[in-house]
Design a protein around this motif. Structure first.
Motif, PDB file in Angstrom:
ATOM      1  N   ALA A 163       6.433  -1.329  -5.760  1.00 44.86           N
ATOM      2  CA  ALA A 163       7.735  -1.043  -5.153  1.00 44.86           C
ATOM      3  C   ALA A 163       8.072   0.441  -5.261  1.00 44.86           C
ATOM      4  O   ALA A 163       8.589   1.050  -4.309  1.00 44.86           O
ATOM      5  N   GLU A 164       7.765   1.041  -6.415  1.00 49.39           N
ATOM      6  CA  GLU A 164       8.023   2.471  -6.580  1.00 49.39           C
ATOM      7  C   GLU A 164       7.133   3.297  -5.657  1.00 49.39           C
ATOM      8  O   GLU A 164       7.561   4.327  -5.118  1.00 49.39           O
ATOM      9  N   ALA A 165       5.888   2.858  -5.470  1.00 47.67           N
ATOM     10  CA  ALA A 165       4.986   3.571  -4.567  1.00 47.67           C
ATOM     11  C   ALA A 165       5.478   3.488  -3.125  1.00 47.67           C
ATOM     12  O   ALA A 165       5.359   4.453  -2.356  1.00 47.67           O
ATOM     13  N   ARG A 166       6.027   2.347  -2.760  1.00 46.60           N
ATOM     14  CA  ARG A 166       6.561   2.217  -1.398  1.00 46.60           C
ATOM     15  C   ARG A 166       7.754   3.144  -1.195  1.00 46.60           C
ATOM     16  O   ARG A 166       7.890   3.789  -0.147  1.00 46.60           O
ATOM     17  N   LEU A 167       8.626   3.222  -2.196  1.00 41.00           N
ATOM     18  CA  LEU A 167       9.764   4.131  -2.097  1.00 41.00           C
ATOM     19  C   LEU A 167       9.293   5.581  -2.001  1.00 41.00           C
ATOM     20  O   LEU A 167       9.852   6.384  -1.243  1.00 41.00           O
ATOM     21  N   ALA A 168       8.254   5.914  -2.776  1.00 41.42           N
ATOM     22  CA  ALA A 168       7.738   7.284  -2.748  1.00 41.42           C
ATOM     23  C   ALA A 168       7.142   7.616  -1.383  1.00 41.42           C
ATOM     24  O   ALA A 168       7.342   8.716  -0.850  1.00 41.42           O
ATOM     25  N   ALA A 169       6.395   6.668  -0.806  1.00 38.66           N
ATOM     26  CA  ALA A 169       5.808   6.908   0.517  1.00 38.66           C
ATOM     27  C   ALA A 169       6.889   7.099   1.571  1.00 38.66           C
ATOM     28  O   ALA A 169       6.805   8.004   2.422  1.00 38.66           O
ATOM     29  N   SER A 170       7.908   6.266   1.523  1.00 40.07           N
ATOM     30  CA  SER A 170       8.994   6.390   2.495  1.00 40.07           C
ATOM     31  C   SER A 170       9.746   7.697   2.315  1.00 40.07           C
ATOM     32  O   SER A 170      10.146   8.342   3.294  1.00 40.07           O
ATOM     33  N   ALA A 171       9.948   8.099   1.062  1.00 43.07           N
ATOM     34  CA  ALA A 171      10.660   9.348   0.807  1.00 43.07           C
ATOM     35  C   ALA A 171       9.899  10.552   1.345  1.00 43.07           C
ATOM     36  O   ALA A 171      10.504  11.552   1.746  1.00 43.07           O
ATOM     37  N   MET A 172       8.577  10.461   1.379  1.00 43.99           N
ATOM     38  CA  MET A 172       7.762  11.560   1.901  1.00 43.99           C
ATOM     39  C   MET A 172       7.581  11.483   3.409  1.00 43.99           C
ATOM     40  O   MET A 172       6.883  12.310   3.997  1.00 43.99           O
ATOM     41  N   GLY A 173       8.190  10.491   4.051  1.00 45.50           N
ATOM     42  CA  GLY A 173       8.084  10.362   5.495  1.00 45.50           C
ATOM     43  C   GLY A 173       6.817   9.677   5.960  1.00 45.50           C
ATOM     44  O   GLY A 173       6.446   9.781   7.134  1.00 45.50           O
ATOM     45  N   LEU A 174       6.138   8.957   5.070  1.00 48.27           N
ATOM     46  CA  LEU A 174       4.907   8.253   5.418  1.00 48.27           C
ATOM     47  C   LEU A 174       5.202   6.796   5.739  1.00 48.27           C
ATOM     48  O   LEU A 174       6.249   6.255   5.357  1.00 48.27           O
ATOM     49  N   ASP A 175       4.264   6.170   6.419  1.00 47.05           N
ATOM     50  CA  ASP A 175       4.365   4.744   6.715  1.00 47.05           C
ATOM     51  C   ASP A 175       3.700   3.980   5.572  1.00 47.05           C
ATOM     52  O   ASP A 175       2.483   4.076   5.389  1.00 47.05           O
ATOM     53  N   PRO A 176       4.451   3.215   4.774  1.00 51.10           N
ATOM     54  CA  PRO A 176       3.851   2.517   3.629  1.00 51.10           C
ATOM     55  C   PRO A 176       2.789   1.500   4.020  1.00 51.10           C
ATOM     56  O   PRO A 176       1.987   1.095   3.177  1.00 51.10           O
ATOM     57  N   GLY A 177       2.773   1.075   5.268  1.00 52.41           N
ATOM     58  CA  GLY A 177       1.820   0.053   5.681  1.00 52.41           C
ATOM     59  C   GLY A 177       0.482   0.583   6.149  1.00 52.41           C
ATOM     60  O   GLY A 177      -0.481  -0.183   6.258  1.00 52.41           O
ATOM     61  N   LEU A 178       0.372   1.874   6.438  1.00 56.46           N
ATOM     62  CA  LEU A 178      -0.876   2.455   6.941  1.00 56.46           C
ATOM     63  C   LEU A 178      -1.655   3.069   5.784  1.00 56.46           C
ATOM     64  O   LEU A 178      -1.452   4.229   5.425  1.00 56.46           O
ATOM     65  N   GLY A 179      -2.537   2.288   5.187  1.00 55.96           N
ATOM     66  CA  GLY A 179      -3.307   2.763   4.054  1.00 55.96           C
ATOM     67  C   GLY A 179      -4.618   3.395   4.463  1.00 55.96           C
ATOM     68  O   GLY A 179      -5.027   3.347   5.630  1.00 55.96           O
ATOM     69  N   VAL A 180      -5.298   3.975   3.484  1.00 53.71           N
ATOM     70  CA  VAL A 180      -6.611   4.570   3.727  1.00 53.71           C
ATOM     71  C   VAL A 180      -7.701   3.838   2.962  1.00 53.71           C
ATOM     72  O   VAL A 180      -8.858   3.819   3.380  1.00 53.71           O
ATOM     73  N   LEU A 181      -7.347   3.247   1.842  1.00 61.60           N
ATOM     74  CA  LEU A 181      -8.328   2.563   1.003  1.00 61.60           C
ATOM     75  C   LEU A 181      -8.223   1.051   1.149  1.00 61.60           C
ATOM     76  O   LEU A 181      -9.225   0.364   1.327  1.00 61.60           O
ATOM     77  N   HIS A 182      -7.004   0.542   1.071  1.00 59.85           N
ATOM     78  CA  HIS A 182      -6.791  -0.886   1.267  1.00 59.85           C
ATOM     79  C   HIS A 182      -6.767  -1.198   2.766  1.00 59.85           C
ATOM     80  O   HIS A 182      -6.194  -0.447   3.554  1.00 59.85           O
ATOM     81  N   THR A 183      -7.369  -2.301   3.116  1.00 58.78           N
ATOM     82  CA  THR A 183      -7.419  -2.695   4.522  1.00 58.78           C
ATOM     83  C   THR A 183      -6.048  -3.161   4.992  1.00 58.78           C
ATOM     84  O   THR A 183      -5.199  -3.568   4.190  1.00 58.78           O
ATOM     85  N   ASP A 184      -5.845  -3.091   6.293  1.00 60.72           N
ATOM     86  CA  ASP A 184      -4.580  -3.547   6.869  1.00 60.72           C
ATOM     87  C   ASP A 184      -4.475  -5.060   6.745  1.00 60.72           C
ATOM     88  O   ASP A 184      -5.350  -5.796   7.202  1.00 60.72           O
ATOM     89  N   THR A 185      -3.405  -5.504   6.099  1.00 58.57           N
ATOM     90  CA  THR A 185      -3.177  -6.928   5.884  1.00 58.57           C
ATOM     91  C   THR A 185      -1.727  -7.247   6.195  1.00 58.57           C
ATOM     92  O   THR A 185      -0.833  -6.436   5.921  1.00 58.57           O
ATOM     93  N   THR A 186      -1.501  -8.404   6.743  1.00 60.65           N
ATOM     94  CA  THR A 186      -0.143  -8.821   7.065  1.00 60.65           C
ATOM     95  C   THR A 186       0.700  -8.905   5.794  1.00 60.65           C
ATOM     96  O   THR A 186       0.252  -9.419   4.769  1.00 60.65           O
TER      97      THR A 186
END
Length: 511
Positions: free
Chosen positions: A241-264
């Motif tokens: 949850a903290e990582a998601r908040l950090a990604a959003s605060a930096m203007g990133l999309d929390p759902g578009l990862g680079v290491l973990h595959t896209d999952t619903t």
């Protein structure tokens, strides 16, 4: 004219229940979060054990509102209040799964999100994956070497980390990480989990050690079967949850990862960002279970064997969320800068909203060190009651333990006193004392130092002299010196002069 009595008024200024960490955790059923007269009104609990909280806009100290469960409601006005107060809202399922996370709104740059979406084609995704897993394996190596004291596993993880720079694809990075994870978690299997003595009869065998990280219920870490794995799952959810908040605060999309595959229904980038701090959470758990016991009442077991956390215990764990948020902040900023570096002509340098590193660099000040998470509650090893941080037993159990220890020491003393060496020492001491008595001449004693003088002038003053001083002055044991000081025994007359000097009598005695 007598003054009219005034009606009692309800005090709307109430002490905030938010702790020092700024986290408020809601548990139970029928949870209500709504606005009333400009205040945030919160209600949670189970049955008659309900809690009502009223927070004003000033002085509340709230930074994160964590809701465990899905029974109740949160009004839109309450969410707006949280946004205005720069506070985050996190909703977790009872098994620790992150259901919803909202935080302060930050401006988003379309160029940054486009760079994030094209990360795999630009090649930056592989660089980010290597760095994140490299940090993770470095931390896991330290945990294995320093916390688990397993140098073999640590060396194995280090060897896997050496292979990362040559990994030519995300798939290879995942393979290296999985191999290192297999070695890492194998070192955890025999980690003992302690509980108070009174809880031992209610514990299942697989609750007494960490065991496997993979749950037999799901074939994955989800739905843990024992307390340590359940704690880890919950702490990882807080970190996610903290990582998601950090990604959003930096203007990133929390759902578009680079290491973990896209999952619903999974924020892949948030899972990527928390990889380097997983070992920090692991270290926190190891320090906890190796120094303090867990309590049986903090957990409950479902009919299928799934181990869950009680609401009050989960609320205490939620207080660690700010620590994981501070740990993931520099990682989120580094990943955002990596995406930003692929833009041909960036307008401005990327803002460091989480750590304020740009401002500190301009001012020439260093970033503050990361603070440790709140210490878990210290409990008695015997009955499980809460005790002071430096204590291991409550007052009642400490007395019982001391009594048993004294009995054991006395038993060992009796056994030791009957040994050949002990008897030889006693015989030598008795021979030395008898020889001294035979060689002593009564004529060498001062005329004033009589039995009456000892009883009236020396004996009363011995109470002010320590036992070690008495024993050293006349060459006797501490036990014998204690009997002399109490008047139970009267030493041989040859010792009277030494005792007179010890208590400070003049050569001619007291007058």
């Amino acid at each position: 004219m007598a003054a009219s009595s005034t009606l009692p008024q309800q005090n709307i200024y109430r002490k905030s229940p938010v702790g020092k960490t700024g986290v408020l955790t809601l548990t139970g059923f029928g949870i209500k979060v709504r606005m009333q007269s400009g205040h945030l009104e919160i209600e949670d609990g189970i049955g008659l054990e309900r809690r009502k909280i009223r927070l004003a806009r000033v002085g509340h100290g709230l930074k994160r509102l964590v809701c465990i469960g899905s029974d109740g409601f949160v009004s839109l006005a309450a969410l707006r209040w949280l946004a205005d107060q720069d506070a985050a809202f996190t909703m977790l399922d009872r098994n620790g799964k992150v259901l919803a996370v909202t935080g302060p709104v930050r401006p988003s740059d379309a160029k940054l999100r486009r760079a994030q979406a094209l990360a795999h084609s630009s090649g930056v995704a592989l660089r980010i994956a290597r760095e994140l897993i490299s940090q993770k394996l470095t931390a896991q190596e330290l945990v294995a070497r320093r916390k688990l004291l397993d140098s073999t596993t640590a060396d194995s993880i280090a060897q896997f980390r050496v292979e990362l720079p040559t990994a030519d694809s995300i798939t290879t990075v995942r393979l290296i990480e999985s191999q290192a994870a297999r070695a890492y978690w194998s070192a955890w299997r025999t980690l003992p989990i302690n509980f108070p003595r009174k809880d031992e009869s209610r514990l299942a065998a697989h609750w007494r050690s960490f065991g496997a990280r993979i749950s037999p219920l799901t074939g994955s870490p989800r739905l843990a079967c024992n307390p340590p794995n359940a704690i880890l799952n919950y702490l990882y959810s807080l970190a996610e949850a903290e990582a998601r908040l950090a990604a959003s605060a930096m203007g990133l999309d929390p759902g578009l990862g680079v290491l973990h595959t896209d999952t619903t229904a999974r924020d892949s980038l948030a899972c990527d960002l928390m990889e380097p701090i997983r070992a920090q959470i692991d270290s926190y758990l190891i320090d906890w279970v190796t120094h303090q016991p867990l309590r049986r009442e903090w957990f409950f077991e479902q009919r299928d064997g799934n181990c869950r956390l009680m609401g009050s215990f989960a609320a205490r764990l939620a207080e660690t969320a700010p620590t994981w948020g501070r740990a993931v902040a520099p990682i989120a900023e580094w990943v955002a800068r990596a995406f930003w570096s692929t833009i041909r002509k960036p307008d401005t340098p990327l803002a460091t909203r989480l750590t304020q590193a740009n401002k500190r660099e301009a001012k020439g000040t260093a970033c503050p060190p990361l603070s440790n998470p709140p210490q878990p509650q210290n409990v008695c090893l015997g009955c499980g009651k809460a005790v002071a941080t430096a204590s291991t037993r409550c007052a009642t159990c400490a007395i019982e333990v001391s009594r048993k220890r004294m009995l054991e020491v006395a038993k060992r003393g009796r056994v030791a006193s009957k040994s050949a060496q002990s008897r030889a020492r006693v015989a030598a001491t008795q021979h030395r004392q008898q020889t001294a008595q035979r060689n002593w001449q009564p004529s060498s004693q001062p005329a004033w130092l009589t039995e009456e003088a000892y009883a009236k002038q020396i004996q009363p003053l011995l109470r002010n002299i320590s036992l070690s001083q008495i024993a050293s002055a006349i060459g006797v044991s501490i036990l014998y010196a204690s009997d002399i000081r109490r008047g139970r025994r009267r030493p041989h007359p040859r010792h009277w002069q030494a005792l007179a000097e010890l208590v400070g009598l003049p050569p001619g005695g007291a007058h």
